[in-house]
Write an enzyme that holds these catalytic residues in place. Structure first.
Site, short mmCIF file in Angstrom:
data_model
loop_
_atom_site.label_atom_id
_atom_site.label_comp_id
_atom_site.label_asym_id
_atom_site.label_seq_id
_atom_site.Cartn_x
_atom_site.Cartn_y
_atom_site.Cartn_z
N GLU A 54 -3.73 -24.64 14.39
CA GLU A 54 -4.91 -24.92 13.57
C GLU A 54 -6.02 -25.50 14.42
OE1 GLU A 54 -6.11 -27.15 9.40
OE2 GLU A 54 -4.44 -27.94 10.56
N TRP A 114 -16.51 -8.78 3.73
CA TRP A 114 -15.13 -9.10 3.34
C TRP A 114 -14.99 -10.47 2.70
CZ3 TRP A 114 -11.95 -5.31 2.79
CH2 TRP A 114 -12.15 -4.14 3.52
N ARG A 162 0.74 -8.19 -8.11
CA ARG A 162 0.01 -9.05 -7.17
C ARG A 162 -1.36 -9.46 -7.73
NH1 ARG A 162 -1.10 -7.26 -1.66
NH2 ARG A 162 -0.25 -9.10 -0.62
N ASN A 198 0.87 -1.18 0.00
CA ASN A 198 0.00 0.00 0.00
C ASN A 198 0.91 1.22 0.00
OD1 ASN A 198 -2.52 -1.49 0.23
ND2 ASN A 198 -1.85 -1.96 2.31
N GLU A 225 0.41 -12.82 10.34
CA GLU A 225 -0.71 -11.89 10.44
C GLU A 225 -1.95 -12.54 11.04
OE1 GLU A 225 -3.48 -9.16 7.44
OE2 GLU A 225 -1.68 -10.16 6.69
N GLU A 268 -8.58 -3.71 -2.28
CA GLU A 268 -8.77 -3.10 -0.97
C GLU A 268 -8.71 -1.57 -1.02
OE1 GLU A 268 -7.18 -6.50 2.08
OE2 GLU A 268 -5.64 -5.21 1.18
N ASP A 294 -6.49 -15.35 2.11
CA ASP A 294 -5.54 -14.38 2.66
C ASP A 294 -4.73 -14.98 3.81
OD1 ASP A 294 -4.18 -12.03 3.12
OD2 ASP A 294 -5.85 -10.99 4.05
N LYS A 336 -0.93 -15.26 -3.92
CA LYS A 336 -0.96 -15.76 -2.56
C LYS A 336 -1.21 -17.27 -2.57
CE LYS A 336 -2.27 -11.64 0.01
NZ LYS A 336 -3.07 -11.11 1.14
N LYS A 360 0.59 -3.43 -6.18
CA LYS A 360 -0.74 -3.82 -5.71
C LYS A 360 -1.72 -2.81 -6.28
CE LYS A 360 -3.64 -4.26 -1.55
NZ LYS A 360 -3.67 -4.20 -0.07
#
Length: 837
Positions: free
Chosen positions: A521, A552, A329, A215, A403, A296, A375, A370, A292
């Site tokens: 997990e 989302w 991306r 970003n 993340e 978003e 995500d 990805k 990117k």
């Protein structure tokens, strides 16, 4: 006497304090009994200070000095015998007349020949020679004195790091401190840490770093900052690490004063041609751009009804004359899906956007994909886009930054997760098509390919905020060189280099790390339901409610009777049909879909039987309890290493393992309570909602405290906590204990919010058992994204061990509010020996 003491500390079980800044390049002295013939000198075949070969010579000198205490001189010429010669093949031929290399070396490859005290380290290029020097030192540091002769080449030319550093010095998803590159809108003046970072990356064969966030801020490419990032490139160059930049697509308007950023506009094309020339004038070995766009909320070519290929090729054409590449991306979604539409699915976006453009991207463009279609979740299927771009260069995007996976506060060793993707056979055209072969370019005969990993190093001495998390960075580099490398063997190499050769240390850390992803997990989300955390806020703690009823697109579609996304062609979103026919057929059929991805592809009743024989809901209950139980074991396993690891790193890791153990119970309780509540189906084992060793804070006698209904409800035991009545109040909670007399571990569950450091004291019959300050977020002891709420992010536990309790004793907790934090408490657990709450 001093020399004897020094020898004693170096070669006994006592270990000197370390802060982790040297990571796996400690070059610690070997224990007694480890010796080998060493070269008498080092011959580095290039003495230029910017030369990776010169760096290799200095690294060999430093490493041998550290490991063996022997100082070797560096020369640029000399006799091969009893020397360590490092350079390129052509440099060796020029110096000695012929090349001993028997195998073909590709770009960045190297040849290593060890014959006692005679060592030859030859690279196809200078970067490869430096890689070979690090390989030799890694062997020595692990006590491996084998005489070997072999060549090794990378499986792909692109082995990049994506940094998410911002110009103000913050790092997006940064859990290890502020940026080592930027502060206050500029490149920092002191680039010592950047140099140290380049050294670490070179040792694991990373060849480029994009230093700013995807970003991107347009000011990164203003003239002053181009000069600044040029200084970073200068620091990187001796280590063979190239610099790349993320771009803001709208820069022509923001920086160039144009009225458009349309990629086909002549003014926009001229703008990027000029910027690219400015960059290469300052950084001749600039690696390339990362873009990117249309994702978003970021600007991109689709604003002007141009294609993603138009956008990528704009930069590709500008950079091609200089030999650079564009990483574009595939994480593209600006139109948020409608949850009310059963056919809507964000997972479809990458193939929908990019597959029609296959073959339209210039040959110096790589589409960066990805690993899964959503995500960086705890488990996803391999992105089907890997099987849909047969005429386009591709690379896989991984994430070392945890993340969604505990944000480096939870131990999660990631290579086993990555291997589920890399080793997946896509069966393109009914032929073997492993993802690892697609991304290298081998499968579809593409000229470029490889990988990029999002890495969030910061100014913390541990780099990532956690000593154990560094295994993921180390492993990424080694896997990017050879995706077939064994994850456990890489881990053991890292452990020996980082913590020493003690077999107990290596075995214990291996056992913990290899169990960590399955454990995470289990307690954070399974059966393909992604990570059940808060996607609206910090991505750290549990909040499954936020996955549904939001735009989302990370939905579970959980209701009172059923759960899971129907991604079949026959009745759902059609996602399964994006794979080649053999794989599509496997996922289309519930009988041939693996249990660990069942809810990714199918919407089923909670009572649906798995292949294990359990129902979906009972598996949820059992798995979350098993995962949390494993996290408790990490504490005792780590404690078994006391005295075998220096105190500073031992205590730092212990703190995090204790936190993870407590937070895993927060996770466990939140998820099982949520699904128990929504389904109404009891746990066959009777555990959910049954906590015989807990005392709910709201059930205690309160003075200065008052009950507080927590949202989301599942983030607190019984959905209620207590808080002080004002932010300057001292609160007291008391309870007469009705427990059998004995010795207990006393665990207190509380909330550590950002913006305040409440203090607490625990008494039994006016005897203080313990005290603490709720400051693990504010003082940076934990680096996760903080919360200002009582929720699953701020919930944590502290435990006081071996507390004598008699029936009828008075328990008292005193909380002093501070800042915005009202000394919040959830419950107290009195745990007999061996009992997990």
């Amino acid at each position: 006497m001093m020399l004897k003491l020094l020898h004693y500390f170096l070669f006994t079980g006592l270990v000197a304090a370390e802060n982790g800044r040297q990571a796996w390049l400690r070059y610690a002295p070997l224990p007694q009994g480890h010796s080998t013939p060493l070269p008498l000198s080092i011959i580095a075949l290039n003495s230029s200070t910017n030369s990776p070969v010169n760096t290799a010579g200095e690294e060999l000198q430093k490493g041998i000095q550290g490991i063996f205490g022997k100082q070797l001189s560096i020369f640029n010429t000399g006799k091969e015998t009893s020397s360590a010669v490092v350079g390129t093949v052509s440099q060796f031929q020029k110096a000695f007349g012929s090349s001993p290399v028997k195998d073909k070396l590709e770009e960045d490859g190297f040849w290593l020949n060890i014959k006692g005290s005679t060592v030859q380290i030859l690279g196809q290029n200078e970067r490869g020679a430096l890689y070979g020097a690090f390989e030799y030192l890694s062997m020595l540091a692990q006590g491996n004195f084998s005489n070997v002769e072999y060549a090794t080449n990378p499986v792909a030319p692109v082995r990049w790091i994506n940094s998410w550093d911002n110009m103000d010095g913050s790092i997006t998803r940064g859990f290890g401190g502020n940026s080592i590159f930027f502060a206050d809108g500029h490149v920092v003046s002191d680039l010592t840490r950047a140099s140290e970072y380049a050294r670490l990356l070179s040792s694991i064969r990373i060849n480029a770093v994009v230093v700013n966030d995807v970003n991107a801020n347009f000011t990164t490419i203003n003239p002053e900052n181009i000069q600044g990032v040029g200084r970073i490139a200068d620091i990187f160059r001796p280590y063979g690490v190239q610099l790349g930049l993320s771009l803001d697509f709208a820069s022509p308007m923001e920086l160039g004063n144009l009225s458009t950023y349309d990629p086909l506009d002549p003014g926009v094309i001229a703008f990027w041609d000029d910027i690219t020339k400015q960059i290469y004038d300052r950084i001749p070995d600039f690696a390339g751009y990362l873009v990117k766009a249309d994702s978003e909320g970021t600007p991109g070519p689709m604003v002007y009804n141009r294609t993603l290929a138009d956008g990528a090729n704009l930069f590709a054409k500008a950079i091609k004359p200089f030999g650079g590449i564009v990483m574009y991306r595939a994480f593209v979604y600006n139109q948020l899906p409608d949850e009310g539409d059963w056919k809507a699915d964000r997972a479809n976006a990458a193939v929908d956007f990019f597959q029609p453009l296959d073959g339209q991207f210039d040959d110096n463009v790589i589409v960066q994909i990805k690993y899964g279609p959503i995500d960086f979740q705890v488990r996803e299927p391999a992105s089907p886009l890997f099987a849909n771009l047969l005429e386009t260069n591709t690379a896989i995007e991984l994430q070392v930054a945890q993340e969604y996976l505990g944000q480096q506060c939870h131990l999660v060793y990631l290579p086993p997760l990555w291997r589920t993707i890399l080793d997946f056979d896509l069966r393109v055209q009914n032929q073997s098509s492993f993802v690892r072969n697609v991304i290298t370019g081998e499968q579809f005969k593409r000229p470029l390919g490889g990988s990029a990993a999002v890495v969030n190093v910061g100014l913390n001495d541990t780099w990532l905020g956690s000593h154990l998390a560094m295994s993921n960075l180390y492993a990424y580099g080694h896997l990017a060189w050879d995706w077939t490398s064994d994850s456990e063997e890489i881990l053991q190499d890292w452990t020996r280099l980082t913590f020493g050769l003690d077999k107990t240390v290596v075995d214990t850390i291996t056992q913990m790390s290899m169990a960590s992803w399955p454990a995470y997990e289990n307690y954070s989300g399974n059966l393909g339901e992604q990570t059940l955390n808060d996607i609206l806020y910090t991505h750290f703690g549990p909040n499954p409610q936020t996955l549904d009823n939001t735009p989302w697109g990370q939905w579970t579609r959980a209701d009172h009777t059923s759960i899971g996304m129907d991604r079949t062609v026959s009745n759902g979103t059609g996602f399964s049909g994006q794979y080649p026919p053999e794989v599509a057929a496997m996922y289309e059929n519930i009988e041939t879909t693996r249990d660990d991805l069942l809810l990714w592809f199918h919407h089923v009743n909670y009572t649906q039987k798995l292949k294990s024989g359990k129902t979906v809901i009972q598996h949820f209950y059992d798995a979350h309890y098993e995962g949390a139980e494993t996290a408790q074991k990490f504490v005792t396993m780590w404690q078994s290493l006391k005295g075998k690891i220096d105190d500073e790193r031992y205590e730092d890791v212990l703190f995090r393992q204790v936190f993870q153990a407590g937070h895993s119970i927060v996770w466990r309780d939140a998820i099982v309570n949520f699904y128990n509540n929504i389904s109404g189906i009891p746990d066959d084992a009777g555990r959910v909602g049954h906590h015989p060793f807990r005392i709910e804070a709201e059930s205690m006698e309160l003075s200065g405290y008052q009950p507080y209904v927590v949202s989301p409800f599942e983030a607190a035991s019984n959905s209620i906590a207590i808080v002080t009545s004002t932010n300057s109040t001292i609160g007291t909670a008391t309870k007469v204990l009705n427990f059998t007399s004995g010795v207990y571990d006393l665990a207190v569950s509380y909330f550590d919010m950002y913006g305040g450091n409440s203090s607490y004291q625990v008494f039994v019959n006016n005897r203080m058992v313990g005290e603490w300050v709720g400051n693990i977020v504010d003082i940076g002891k934990l680096g996760h994204t903080p919360s200002i709420h009582l929720d699953g992010h701020s919930a944590t536990r502290i435990t006081f061990h071996q507390v004598p309790i008699n029936k009828g004793d008075m328990l008292k907790i005193v909380g002093q509010a501070n800042g915005v934090e009202p000394a919040p408490l959830d419950y107290v657990a009195l745990l007999p020996a061996g009992v997990i709450d």
